[in-house]
Design an enzyme around this catalytic site. Structure first.
Site, mmCIF file in Angstrom:
data_model
loop_
_atom_site.group_PDB
_atom_site.id
_atom_site.type_symbol
_atom_site.label_atom_id
_atom_site.label_comp_id
_atom_site.label_asym_id
_atom_site.label_seq_id
_atom_site.Cartn_x
_atom_site.Cartn_y
_atom_site.Cartn_z
ATOM 1 N N LYS A 1 29.669 15.469 -23.952
ATOM 2 C CA LYS A 1 29.491 14.249 -23.166
ATOM 3 C C LYS A 1 29.760 13.005 -24.011
ATOM 4 O O LYS A 1 30.365 12.037 -23.526
ATOM 5 C CB LYS A 1 28.082 14.216 -22.586
ATOM 6 C CG LYS A 1 27.816 15.340 -21.584
ATOM 7 C CD LYS A 1 26.348 15.442 -21.213
ATOM 8 C CE LYS A 1 26.100 16.597 -20.253
ATOM 9 N NZ LYS A 1 24.653 16.778 -19.944
ATOM 10 N N ILE B 1 24.102 9.658 -12.524
ATOM 11 C CA ILE B 1 24.161 8.304 -13.094
ATOM 12 C C ILE B 1 25.626 7.862 -13.125
ATOM 13 O O ILE B 1 26.462 8.541 -13.714
ATOM 14 C CB ILE B 1 23.592 8.282 -14.521
ATOM 15 C CG1 ILE B 1 22.157 8.799 -14.544
ATOM 16 C CG2 ILE B 1 23.652 6.880 -15.096
ATOM 17 C CD1 ILE B 1 21.603 9.018 -15.939
ATOM 18 N N GLU C 1 33.192 11.702 -12.778
ATOM 19 C CA GLU C 1 31.886 11.042 -12.870
ATOM 20 C C GLU C 1 30.769 12.031 -13.155
ATOM 21 O O GLU C 1 29.845 11.738 -13.919
ATOM 22 C CB GLU C 1 31.585 10.294 -11.563
ATOM 23 C CG GLU C 1 30.304 9.485 -11.587
ATOM 24 C CD GLU C 1 30.351 8.367 -12.605
ATOM 25 O OE1 GLU C 1 29.582 8.444 -13.597
ATOM 26 O OE2 GLU C 1 31.143 7.431 -12.420
ATOM 27 N N GLY D 1 13.204 27.223 -15.547
ATOM 28 C CA GLY D 1 14.579 27.002 -15.123
ATOM 29 C C GLY D 1 15.210 25.750 -15.695
ATOM 30 O O GLY D 1 16.327 25.385 -15.324
ATOM 31 N N GLY E 1 21.434 18.973 -12.290
ATOM 32 C CA GLY E 1 20.849 19.518 -11.064
ATOM 33 C C GLY E 1 21.811 19.454 -9.911
ATOM 34 O O GLY E 1 22.770 18.672 -9.902
#
Length: 437
Positions: free
Chosen positions: A208, A139, A132, A190, A305
């Site tokens: 992806k 998401i 996932e 960053g 993140g």
């Protein structure tokens, strides 16, 4: 009262996301146990560097530099791979699968390049690979495609899948800044890597897109079938001109399937201001999926993140643990189960509208000459916008929005225009316009 069943977890890779997963398991372990009826127990964390402080209080006895030994331990039931890349990460994943242990990973590059081999290994050893976190961070788009939308033929998927690129495009539009300046600011903040090519050249989005397409159409999607163009060098002028015409430019993953085959591409694309994807700004991601039964669904959130990705990884851990307790595993809708071969569309046959920017000779008849060439290739013109140029400039910016046309016809027309004397002084800028039909 019977003792709660324990599922032993090994984490490979103690970087940003690995630290987030470990922290989540330690801090939310009680909550997870209440919800799952079993306990996820951290058995060990493997990394070449076990000295650097990750900001997580973890028992030093759990840290090791020997990933293979950790995987092989009998008290490890599920393996989490967060190393990245296609080297040792692949070796460790295959080792775990051969031992019949479920694997959770966020490694989109490995899945895109070696997914078929990995899925077959999981099938052969009656275990599973869960991923996932590989697309869209927190998401739940993988779960949506594998489970929630399994009754649908997937007609299309459109995704803003790279937060770095979306951040750059958003700031370029809002602050009227050039690409290079915004990239430097993103690196300082960053949001972009010191070596940003994986993001800005579209390769991260392509990985992806390949993962999503393989789930949508039950096939292996070779990366050479994913046409990829990034945002490197995209001009602030084109963002401004597109905005004047009612569009925003987004780096879009485009996945479409139909009777004529499947298209998988990544490219800067004009999206109308009123469309849901146009409103996705900053580092956020969004995926628009159209199924033949459900219609259009939208998935939105933080696409990367520490916290968002850790959330997705631990959700997969929970699924793997529940499947182990039930003595089964998740059904696998991976590439190894494709019933019929998938045909990929020839790029030249793909039909779309386009944004064209010419640096055009500022004299009567030039635009008519260009329009004649376009018409000769059966390319209609929806609108024309000429921008002011400095006084006495010989060439001026002219933007043409075309009607739908095959890409091979567009390429032929632009080659013919480029060969014409006295029309343009530099190559035509071209971007696709997506109508989501």
């Amino acid at each position: 009262m019977s003792k709660m069943k324990e599922i032993g977890v090994a984490v490979l890779g103690f970087g940003t996301v690995g630290a987030g997963v470990v922290e989540t398991l330690l801090e939310n372990g009680g909550l997870l146990a209440e919800r799952l009826g079993l306990r996820l127990v951290l058995r060990g964390v493997a990394d070449l560097d076990i000295q650097t402080d990750r900001g997580v209080k973890v028992d030093p006895a759990l840290l090791t530099t020997d990933g293979a030994a950790l995987i092989a331990r009998p008290d490890v039931d599920v393996v989490v791979e967060l190393i990245g890349g296609t080297g040792v990460a692949k070796t460790f994943i295959l080792q775990a699968l051969k031992l019949g242990k479920p694997v959770v990973t966020a490694n989109k590059k490995l899945l895109a390049e070696h997914g078929e081999e990995i899925h077959r290994m999981a099938e052969e050893h009656k275990t599973e690979i869960l991923f996932e976190a590989s697309v869209g961070g927190g998401i739940p788009i993988i779960k949506a495609l594998r489970e929630g939308l399994c009754a649908n033929r997937i007609e299309s998927i459109y995704g803003i899948l790279n937060g770095t690129c979306n951040y750059i495009l958003t700031r370029m539009e809002e602050e009227k800044l050039p690409f290079d300046e915004v990239l430097k600011a993103a690196q300082a903040a960053g949001y972009a890597e010191a070596e940003p090519s994986l993001d800005i050249d579209g390769h991260d989005t392509a990985h992806k897109a390949a993962v999503l397409a393989s789930l949508a159409y039950g096939c292996n999607v070779p990366l050479d079938k994913v046409r990829t163009t990034g945002i490197r060098g995209l001009a602030a002028a084109d963002i401004a001109y597109a905005a004047d015409m009612g569009y925003r430019i987004k780096l879009l993953a485009i996945i479409q399937g139909g009777a004529d085959g499947v298209e998988v591409s990544v490219q800067p694309t004009l999206v109308e201001h009123g469309h849901q994807l146009a409103a996705v700004s900053g580092v956020f991601n969004a995926v628009l999926v159209k199924g033949d039964v459900v219609g259009t669904t939208l998935y939105y959130g933080r696409g990367a993140g520490r916290a968002a990705t850790a959330s997705a990884v631990v959700a997969d851990l929970a699924d793997a643990a529940l499947n182990l307790r039930a003595g089964g595993r998740r059904r696998d809708l991976s590439a190894v189960h494709a019933r019929t071969p998938v045909v990929f569309r020839e790029p030249g046959e793909i039909v779309a509208r386009h944004y064209l920017r010419f640096s055009m000779k500022d004299q009567p008849g030039t635009l008519a000459r260009v329009a004649t060439v376009l018409g000769g290739h059966r390319i209609g013109i929806d609108s024309v916008m000429q921008k002011e140029a400095p006084k006495n400039a010989e060439y001026v910016p002219v933007i043409i929005v075309t009607g739908p046309a095959k890409e091979r016809e567009m390429a032929s027309a632009l080659a013919e225009i480029a060969a014409m004397a006295g029309v343009a002084d530099r190559p035509t800028v071209i971007y696709r316009i997506e109508d989501f039909e």
